[in-house]
Design a protein around this motif. Sequence first.
Motif, mmCIF file in Angstrom:
data_model
loop_
_atom_site.group_PDB
_atom_site.id
_atom_site.type_symbol
_atom_site.label_atom_id
_atom_site.label_comp_id
_atom_site.label_asym_id
_atom_site.label_seq_id
_atom_site.Cartn_x
_atom_site.Cartn_y
_atom_site.Cartn_z
ATOM 1 N N GLN A 1 -2.934 3.625 -5.785
ATOM 2 C CA GLN A 1 -3.631 4.285 -4.682
ATOM 3 C C GLN A 1 -3.214 5.745 -4.601
ATOM 4 N N PHE B 1 -8.027 -1.021 10.679
ATOM 5 C CA PHE B 1 -6.668 -0.989 10.120
ATOM 6 C C PHE B 1 -5.732 -0.835 11.308
ATOM 7 N N SER C 1 0.670 3.561 2.041
ATOM 8 C CA SER C 1 0.776 4.106 3.406
ATOM 9 C C SER C 1 2.230 4.274 3.855
ATOM 10 N N HIS D 1 0.855 -1.193 0.000
ATOM 11 C CA HIS D 1 0.000 0.000 0.000
ATOM 12 C C HIS D 1 0.888 1.239 0.000
ATOM 13 N N ALA E 1 -5.676 9.908 7.957
ATOM 14 C CA ALA E 1 -5.010 9.360 6.779
ATOM 15 C C ALA E 1 -6.032 8.582 5.977
ATOM 16 N N GLU F 1 -2.540 8.015 -1.417
ATOM 17 C CA GLU F 1 -2.477 8.084 0.030
ATOM 18 C C GLU F 1 -2.636 9.537 0.450
ATOM 19 N N GLY F 2 -3.288 9.761 1.558
ATOM 20 C CA GLY F 2 -3.373 11.121 2.082
ATOM 21 C C GLY F 2 -2.983 11.124 3.550
ATOM 22 N N GLY G 1 -9.900 3.304 2.238
ATOM 23 C CA GLY G 1 -9.750 3.030 3.657
ATOM 24 C C GLY G 1 -9.246 4.314 4.300
ATOM 25 N N SER G 2 -9.601 4.518 5.564
ATOM 26 C CA SER G 2 -9.185 5.776 6.190
ATOM 27 C C SER G 2 -9.266 5.657 7.703
ATOM 28 N N GLY G 3 -8.828 6.690 8.377
ATOM 29 C CA GLY G 3 -8.944 6.682 9.823
ATOM 30 C C GLY G 3 -8.112 7.772 10.467
ATOM 31 N N PHE H 1 -3.102 0.804 11.599
ATOM 32 C CA PHE H 1 -2.440 2.108 11.693
ATOM 33 C C PHE H 1 -3.400 3.268 11.928
ATOM 34 N N THR H 2 -4.680 2.983 12.090
ATOM 35 C CA THR H 2 -5.621 4.061 12.408
ATOM 36 C C THR H 2 -6.582 3.598 13.495
HETATM 37 N N1 DAH Z 1 -3.482 1.137 3.376
HETATM 38 C C1 DAH Z 1 -4.873 0.726 3.360
HETATM 39 C C2 DAH Z 1 -5.080 -0.316 2.260
HETATM 40 O O1 DAH Z 1 -4.258 -0.434 1.390
HETATM 41 C C3 DAH Z 1 -5.774 1.879 3.080
HETATM 42 C C4 DAH Z 1 -5.712 2.860 4.153
HETATM 43 C C5 DAH Z 1 -6.514 2.731 5.258
HETATM 44 C C6 DAH Z 1 -4.809 3.884 4.121
HETATM 45 C C7 DAH Z 1 -6.485 3.618 6.275
HETATM 46 C C8 DAH Z 1 -4.768 4.788 5.152
HETATM 47 C C9 DAH Z 1 -5.613 4.642 6.226
HETATM 48 O O2 DAH Z 1 -3.933 5.809 5.176
HETATM 49 O O3 DAH Z 1 -5.542 5.541 7.225
HETATM 50 O O4 DAH Z 1 -6.075 -0.972 2.261
#
Ligand code: DAH
Length: 337
Positions: free
Chosen positions: A207, A247, A169, A167, A304, A209-210, A274-276, A249-250
Amino acid sequence: MHPLEQLRDDALREIEAAPEGQALEAARVKYLGKTGSISLWGEQMKTLAKEEKPVVGKLLNEVRNAVTAAIETRSERFRAEKESGALAKIDISLPGTPPEIGALHPLTQMWERSIEIFWRMGFALADGPDIEDEWHCFDALNTPPEHPARNEQDTFYLPDGRLLRTHTSTVQIRTMQAAPPPIRVIAPGAAYRRDELDATHSPQFHQIEGLYVDENVSVADLKGALEFFMRELFGSGTEVQFRPHFFPFTEPSLEVYVKSKALKGGERWIEVAGSGVVHPQVFEQVNKARGDKIYDPEKWSGYAFGLGMDRLAMILFDIPDIRLFGQNDLRFLRQFA
Ligand code: DAH
């Protein structure tokens, strides 16, 4: 007649008579070259009597300018003649070669549109390598060694232990390692997983990423930003839904779904991201790597997200099969011109 004037008249006559470029160049060398006769006059100046000097000097200048100008005029004429001669050989009645008009790949268009929308929200661009180490891809993102994503069945590992990032991330971590808060970046790029290739899965996908880190960042900010993005992309009638998820990381973590009547199949919810809210453990890992405490989870918070670019492009352009993105089929690509 002063000998210089005689010299000038000879030169001008010779220049006018030069039939082509080579003869003209010979004349130039003869009169203006290092040992040319006009140049030699310049050297003789010092032997002249004091009262003669200004008179002859002035004359010499005039002669030199006249000869130089004549050479330029003549050589310009040769150039023009040559050009019109070449043009005369072109048969303008022949059909031309039509230029091939290309188009940007739909993923590139998606990429550009997305960057433009986030840019308006103040996000800068960030970047990171596709070949990563385990630490950036998993450990720093609070993903323990026993997590299934780290399995060889899911991740492409290189013999040296590095891997193709699963990812984008990873770029969150690299960005925070490189700069103190506040942070507001997006990172578009490829990601890789050991998926079988079918209409909706590909071992290589893309992807965006933010990452936004500042004081007092909340889920409300995350939802606002993503809703704005989705409506800019898919139209103001787009509905956006956030569903609780997990996830590492969130915390909390949310999956993002969109639905829009303007889109094909507009009656159902489609998962797009996906986010959080960034997990404090992620900040702690970054601090450890930086060797400071600047990402203090008590002071800073962040959100993110990871948007599926292929998925978004498939919805936006009504593309039924993810495999079309990689086949280089012009019949497909031309539809997005
Ligand atoms: N990395 C996750 C994926 O590939 C997506 C994602 C989820 C990115 C939550 C993020 C996040 O930055 O906060 O499925």
